[in-house]
Motif scaffolding. Structure first.
Motif, short mmCIF file in Angstrom:
data_model
loop_
_atom_site.label_atom_id
_atom_site.label_comp_id
_atom_site.label_asym_id
_atom_site.label_seq_id
_atom_site.Cartn_x
_atom_site.Cartn_y
_atom_site.Cartn_z
N ASP A 1 1.79 9.07 -14.90
CA ASP A 1 2.63 7.98 -15.41
C ASP A 1 3.10 7.05 -14.31
O ASP A 1 3.08 5.84 -14.44
N ARG A 2 3.55 7.69 -13.22
CA ARG A 2 4.12 6.89 -12.15
C ARG A 2 3.02 6.15 -11.39
O ARG A 2 3.19 5.02 -10.97
N CYS A 3 1.88 6.80 -11.29
CA CYS A 3 0.73 6.15 -10.66
C CYS A 3 0.37 4.89 -11.44
O CYS A 3 0.15 3.82 -10.87
N GLU A 4 0.35 5.02 -12.76
CA GLU A 4 0.02 3.87 -13.61
C GLU A 4 1.05 2.75 -13.43
O GLU A 4 0.69 1.57 -13.30
N ALA A 5 2.32 3.13 -13.40
CA ALA A 5 3.38 2.11 -13.25
C ALA A 5 3.25 1.39 -11.91
O ALA A 5 3.41 0.17 -11.83
N LEU A 6 2.92 2.14 -10.85
CA LEU A 6 2.77 1.50 -9.53
C LEU A 6 1.56 0.58 -9.50
O LEU A 6 1.59 -0.51 -8.93
N MET A 7 0.47 1.01 -10.14
CA MET A 7 -0.73 0.17 -10.21
C MET A 7 -0.42 -1.12 -10.98
O MET A 7 -0.86 -2.19 -10.59
N ASN A 8 0.37 -0.99 -12.06
CA ASN A 8 0.71 -2.16 -12.86
C ASN A 8 1.59 -3.14 -12.08
O ASN A 8 1.72 -4.30 -12.46
N MET A 9 2.23 -2.66 -11.03
CA MET A 9 3.03 -3.56 -10.18
C MET A 9 2.14 -4.24 -9.13
O MET A 9 2.63 -4.96 -8.27
N GLY A 10 0.84 -3.98 -9.20
CA GLY A 10 -0.10 -4.68 -8.32
C GLY A 10 -0.27 -4.02 -6.96
O GLY A 10 -0.81 -4.62 -6.03
N VAL B 1 0.85 -1.20 0.00
CA VAL B 1 0.00 0.00 0.00
C VAL B 1 0.89 1.25 0.00
O VAL B 1 1.76 1.39 0.86
N ILE B 2 0.66 2.12 -0.97
CA ILE B 2 1.47 3.35 -1.08
C ILE B 2 0.54 4.56 -0.99
O ILE B 2 -0.39 4.70 -1.78
N PHE B 3 0.81 5.41 -0.01
CA PHE B 3 0.10 6.69 0.06
C PHE B 3 1.02 7.72 -0.58
O PHE B 3 2.10 8.00 -0.07
N VAL B 4 0.60 8.23 -1.72
CA VAL B 4 1.48 9.15 -2.45
C VAL B 4 0.65 10.38 -2.84
O VAL B 4 -0.07 10.39 -3.83
N PRO B 5 0.71 11.42 -1.97
CA PRO B 5 -0.21 12.55 -2.09
C PRO B 5 -0.34 13.17 -3.48
O PRO B 5 -1.44 13.22 -4.01
N LEU B 6 0.73 13.62 -4.07
CA LEU B 6 0.57 14.39 -5.32
C LEU B 6 1.33 13.68 -6.43
O LEU B 6 2.36 14.15 -6.88
#
Ligand code: ATP
Ligand code: MG
Length: 261
Positions: A185-194, A176-181
């Motif tokens: 692109d990076r959000c998508e990459a993190l989601m793709n890592m599950g 679980v990553i809380f990443v405020p702002l």
């Protein structure tokens, strides 16, 4: 800018601007940081500059998911440090999870400036009043929060350049990553890592807002204290049927009704 009078109708907005321009002077921010904030301000105006009922639902869901994580991390960029470092460090203390400085335009100077600012903030938070309902030894617990980012030893998959650098003990291993702002692109990459990605983004139309697992459509400075309150509560319950699109639609409806009134 001199002192901001408390009575000014745009007090909070002026304070945020001052925090950011001071942080820029201190070398904490990339040039584009003030532009990003300006885009956020425009949406905040349209949203009525308040935490909406649906944003509160997102914050409650975020708190429950973070508390139930195997490994949670709070990822901070320059704007997040400038605007909300104190409260986000309090959240990490309550969760006993690491914070990781993770910036899009990484330079050694900015990383150093951000890490030393966070250590300074840690000292202030240690001395500050512990959150209501916190039963531990606050000073020791604040001191125990790992502050990561100085030596990245991992990479976010399918992302080019220095923006992919991260820490194994932080972002890479977290579920679980809380990443405020976050950036889209990076959000998508993190989601793709599950991973479960929780973002704070005033723009319900941004790629980040649409991509994330949980989107808090609210201003980051307002979110901090509400999130603390939710994290110290013992009755955090995950809504297993969470539909993130509903909070994005609610934010758009909020904007619509503000425009019409
Ligand atoms: P994306 O990368 O998600 O497609 P973008 O490129 O438009 O979106 P970025 O420049 O990556 O956006 O980030 C800026 C966004 O961050 C703003 O549009 C705004 O919604 C959000 N933002 C900026 N400041 C704040 C703040 N203080 N609180 C909440 N959100 C903010
Ligand atoms: Mg972007």
């Amino acid at each position: 800018m001199g002192e901001v009078p408390r009575s000014h109708p745009r007090y909070n907005s002026l304070i945020a601007r001052k925090l950011l321009t001071d942080a820029a002077d201190d070398g904490l921010l990339a040039d584009s940081a003030l532009i990003a904030h300006g885009r956020g301000e425009a949406y905040d105006y349209l949203l009525g500059e308040k935490t909406s009922a649906s944003a509160l639902l997102s914050i409650k869901q975020a708190a429950a998911v973070m508390k139930n994580a195997n490994k949670c991390v709070i990822s901070l960029n320059g704007n997040a440090v400038a605007l909300a470092a104190e409260n986000l460090l309090r959240c990490a203390t309550i969760l006993q999870c690491p914070v990781e400085i993770n910036i899009y335009y990484r330079t050694p100077e900015r990383m150093k400036a951000l890490l030393s600012r966070l250590e300074k903030v840690r000292q202030e938070v240690m001395k500050s009043k512990k959150p209501d309902g916190w039963l531990g030894n606050w000073e020791e617990d604040v001191l125990a929060v790992p502050i990561l980012g100085a030596e990245p030893n991992g990479r976010i998959q399918n992302l080019d350049g220095p923006r992919a650098n991260c820490c194994k003990e932080g972002i890479l291993d977290a579920d679980v990553i809380f990443v405020p702002l976050e950036d889209g692109d990076r959000c998508e990459a993190l989601m793709n890592m599950g991973k479960t990605v929780i973002v704070v983004d005033l723009n319900p139309l941004s790629r980040t807002a649409k991509m994330a697992s949980i989107t808090i459509v609210d201003e980051l400075m307002r979110v901090g204290s509400v999130l603390i309150d939710e994290l110290v509560k013992s009755d955090c319950k995950i809504n297993e049927k969470w539909d993130n699109k509903l909070v994005l639609d609610a934010a758009l409806n909020e904007i619509n009704s503000n425009i019409q009134n």
